[in-house]
Design an enzyme around this catalytic site. Structure first.
Site, PDB file in Angstrom:
ATOM      1  N   GLY A  23       0.816  -1.218   0.000  1.00 55.21           N
ATOM      2  CA  GLY A  23       0.000   0.000   0.000  1.00 55.21           C
ATOM      3  C   GLY A  23       0.840   1.254   0.000  1.00 55.21           C
ATOM      4  N   THR A  71      -1.798  -0.807  -5.888  1.00 51.93           N
ATOM      5  CA  THR A  71      -2.689  -1.099  -7.005  1.00 51.93           C
ATOM      6  C   THR A  71      -2.716   0.008  -8.061  1.00 51.93           C
ATOM      7  OG1 THR A  71      -4.547  -0.180  -5.749  1.00 51.93           O
ATOM      8  CG2 THR A  71      -4.199  -2.568  -5.622  1.00 51.93           C
ATOM      9  N   TYR A 124     -14.532  -2.475   8.642  1.00 48.82           N
ATOM     10  CA  TYR A 124     -13.242  -1.814   8.846  1.00 48.82           C
ATOM     11  C   TYR A 124     -12.724  -2.036  10.267  1.00 48.82           C
ATOM     12  CZ  TYR A 124      -9.582   1.732   8.795  1.00 48.82           C
ATOM     13  OH  TYR A 124      -8.375   2.375   8.879  1.00 48.82           O
TER      14      TYR A 124
END
Length: 248
Positions: free
Chosen positions: A12, A37, A155
């Site tokens: 990330g 990504t 989350y």
């Protein structure tokens, strides 16, 4: 140069906290293997780090896929022959109530925030065990500690699970001199926070004793400490970095 010649894998890394950690580690001498990504953002960060003289590998990939972890870690071994540090930073949030939340959205958040950590940890651990040393840092959230009005249940549940995974891995890997810790950021000035309206921002600030939002560098500094030799006797901890919002 607190991480001179250390090899760090960072997930990330394309924005916010992950990007700042990658830059901070590179500035402190680490060789960086990073994934994300967004290919364009990843390439821009690769060029930024490389221009400053640090060795860097950038690989696009989705942490929800176990093959991504295997490929990224294998490339680190091929190029640098070791992995000293893993930062499990990749994560997504989703905002909805329990009843409005689509089950596929629940699965996407759990797959990214929890399963991605497991895949990358499993990929690096055989090499760290062989080396008899290693550092794993999991990025959690204050949402793991209490109900949160600005996040779906997926989350907070995923981050609470990350906190347990941190403790479990720390205990299991201690005989191999592998330390595993976490960081629990509060509200940090990232692109996600910039979407807040003024009223909600003011409400959040009333709950922060230091009366400001954190910055990515606040998290990167703590991540540098945990990756360095200064934190060698700390394991199984998840450190609050939230301006005093939660205090253990």
């Amino acid at each position: 140069m607190m991480l001179k010649n250390k090899v760090a894998v960072i997930t990330g890394a394309t924005r916010g906290i992950g990007r700042e950690i990658a830059r901070t580690y590179a500035e402190n001498g680490a060789k960086i293997v990073m994934t994300g990504t967004n290919h364009a953002r990843l390439q821009a960060l690769y060029e930024d780090i490389s221009l400053k003289g640090a060795e860097c590998i950038a690989m696009s990939g989705d942490v929800r896929e176990e093959e991504t972890a295997e490929k990224v870690v294998q490339e680190a071994i091929n190029q640098f022959q070791r992995v000293d540090i893993l930062v499990n930073n990749a994560g997504v949030n989703q905002r909805s109530s329990t009843l409005d939340m689509a089950i596929n959205d629940w699965k996407r958040v759990i797959d990214t925030n929890l399963n991605g950590n497991l895949y990358f940890s499993r990929a690096v651990l055989p090499y760290m065990i062989k080396q008899k040393q290693g550092k794993i840092i999991n990025i959690s959230s204050t949402a793991a500690k209490s109900g949160h009005p600005n996040a779906a249940p997926s989350y907070g549940a995923s981050k609470a699970a990350v906190d347990y995974l941190t403790k479990h891995l720390a205990l299991e890997m201690a005989p191999y001199n592998i330390v595993v810790n976490g960081l629990s950021p509060g509200p940090i000035e990232t692109e996600m926070v910039q979407q807040w309206h003024d009223e909600y921002r003011k409400k959040v600030l009333t709950k922060v004793p230091l009366k400001r939002l954190g910055k990515p560098k606040d998290i990167a500094g703590a991540a540098l400490f945990l990756a360095s030799d200064l934190s060698g006797f700390i394991t199984g901890e998840t450190i609050n970095i939230n301006g005093g919002t939660y205090m253990n």
